[in-house]
Enzyme design. Sequence first.
Site, short mmCIF file in Angstrom:
data_model
loop_
_atom_site.label_atom_id
_atom_site.label_comp_id
_atom_site.label_asym_id
_atom_site.label_seq_id
_atom_site.Cartn_x
_atom_site.Cartn_y
_atom_site.Cartn_z
N LYS A 116 -91.31 89.81 40.45
CA LYS A 116 -92.57 90.40 40.91
C LYS A 116 -92.39 91.05 42.27
CE LYS A 116 -95.88 87.71 38.24
NZ LYS A 116 -97.02 86.80 38.26
N LYS A 202 -90.69 90.53 27.67
CA LYS A 202 -91.79 89.73 27.12
C LYS A 202 -93.11 90.52 27.13
CE LYS A 202 -93.41 87.50 31.21
NZ LYS A 202 -94.04 86.48 31.92
N LYS A 205 -99.46 90.79 30.42
CA LYS A 205 -100.78 91.34 30.75
C LYS A 205 -100.63 92.52 31.69
CE LYS A 205 -102.89 86.81 31.26
NZ LYS A 205 -102.47 86.13 32.49
P1 TYM Z 1 -100.11 83.44 32.63
O1 TYM Z 1 -101.55 83.72 32.89
O2 TYM Z 1 -99.12 84.46 32.98
O3 TYM Z 1 -99.89 83.06 31.11
C1 TYM Z 1 -100.69 82.06 30.49
C2 TYM Z 1 -99.87 81.30 29.48
O4 TYM Z 1 -99.35 82.19 28.50
C3 TYM Z 1 -97.93 82.06 28.41
N1 TYM Z 1 -97.35 83.38 28.14
C4 TYM Z 1 -96.56 83.64 27.10
N2 TYM Z 1 -96.11 82.85 26.10
C5 TYM Z 1 -95.33 83.44 25.17
N3 TYM Z 1 -94.99 84.74 25.19
C6 TYM Z 1 -95.41 85.56 26.16
N4 TYM Z 1 -95.08 86.85 26.17
C7 TYM Z 1 -96.24 85.02 27.18
N5 TYM Z 1 -96.84 85.53 28.28
C8 TYM Z 1 -97.52 84.51 28.86
C9 TYM Z 1 -97.50 81.53 29.78
O5 TYM Z 1 -96.25 80.87 29.70
C10 TYM Z 1 -98.63 80.59 30.10
O6 TYM Z 1 -98.45 79.34 29.47
N6 TYM Z 1 -98.79 80.44 36.39
C11 TYM Z 1 -99.43 80.46 35.10
C12 TYM Z 1 -100.82 79.91 35.12
C13 TYM Z 1 -100.90 78.56 35.74
C14 TYM Z 1 -100.54 77.33 35.12
C15 TYM Z 1 -100.79 76.35 36.11
C16 TYM Z 1 -100.06 77.00 33.88
C17 TYM Z 1 -101.33 78.31 37.00
N7 TYM Z 1 -101.25 76.96 37.23
C18 TYM Z 1 -100.55 74.99 35.86
C19 TYM Z 1 -99.82 75.64 33.62
C20 TYM Z 1 -100.04 74.67 34.60
C21 TYM Z 1 -99.50 81.90 34.62
O7 TYM Z 1 -99.45 82.83 35.40
O8 TYM Z 1 -99.70 82.04 33.30
#
Ligand code: TYM
Length: 339
Positions: A116, A202, A205
């Site tokens: 990032k 991957k 968003k």
């Molecule tokens: P975020 O918002 O990027 O994504 C949310 C969840 O979706 C999963 N994910 C994917 N899984 C499979 N293939 C993909 N292409 C893909 N893109 C996203 C992510 O692995 C995630 O599980 N930092 C985290 C949010 C967060 C969090 C936490 C998660 C903040 N605090 C505590 C668990 C525990 C995030 O940015 O996810």
Amino acid sequence: MGKQRVLSGVQPTGNYHLGNYLGAIRNWVEGQSEYENYLFVADLHAITVPQVPYDSTRLASDTYTLVALYLACGLDLDYSTIFVQSHVSAHSELTWLLNCITPLNWLEDMIQFKEKAVKQGENVNVGLLDYPVLMAADILLYQADKVPVGEDQKQHLELTRDIAARFNHQFGKPDQQVLKLPDPLIRKEGARVMSLADGTRKMSKSDPSDLSRINLLDPPDQIQYKIKRCKTDPIRGLTFDDPERPECNNLLTLYMLLAGKAKKEVAAQCQDMGWGQFKPLLTDTIIESLKPIQEKYQAITEDKGYLESVLRDGRQKAQAIANQTLAQVKAALGYSVPL
Ligand code: TYM
């Protein structure tokens, strides 16, 4: 013995897609009756990259959309508590306390930070570097046993365990740990859904091209268009796990997961197919599996009062646990107890 506790979250940055669903939300829903679940909207994380152009209504509206989607995907309030991260101030406070025991080079080593930071160029804020400590605070506040996430969060979970272990070692008693070390729950299939435009990246968003992903709220004609346009290869006969054919593996995996079929069955069904035959099948499967979610979403999202009441309850339940852990951490660090 009580149920084990699950904690997880998604950032409210719009464009919720099939990766978020298959890597995370669907797994929360499937396992929810076995666990005590705390599922939140990670809105403090959402400002670690600049909001450009700034729109003062966006963060709140993306938050409501995400809560409505959680419910539409099947989260059941009998088993799951849904809340917003910024509503529980203990997340920010524990982050500060953990910052002071986290070595800087642990954060500089995080793959997501490096990726990032390259994208942001000159515009890298301290929050982007500190993001994994906030994530550790999210998890450790709830003394979570399991954290169901996609593959991309694995390193952050390892860091969370390292921070907890370091805290316990420095400030805990030998027979009593202050913070529980959580286990990641990462499924084998669906943990890394790839972009429709490039099977080696991957689905994300933040990809500027909307054609790279299927959003959970995409209407059928858009899903059809995106699958028609998605990248494939000129080879006839579709196979899993060929490193030369990442798009093929990704699209077959999407079909397998959304149709609820076994890998063997899909491999046999598709081994002689060409893309002209497979793409309509995949399109229909995606449309059919998203239809009930989209219908439920429409009904829920119209009732803002209901969403607000869900979040009020969630906040109360989350605060009760988070504040207790925060007090334990402060006591372990030697802070005086407030009168
Ligand atoms: P975020 O918002 O990027 O994504 C949310 C969840 O979706 C999963 N994910 C994917 N899984 C499979 N293939 C993909 N292409 C893909 N893109 C996203 C992510 O692995 C995630 O599980 N930092 C985290 C949010 C967060 C969090 C936490 C998660 C903040 N605090 C505590 C668990 C525990 C995030 O940015 O996810």
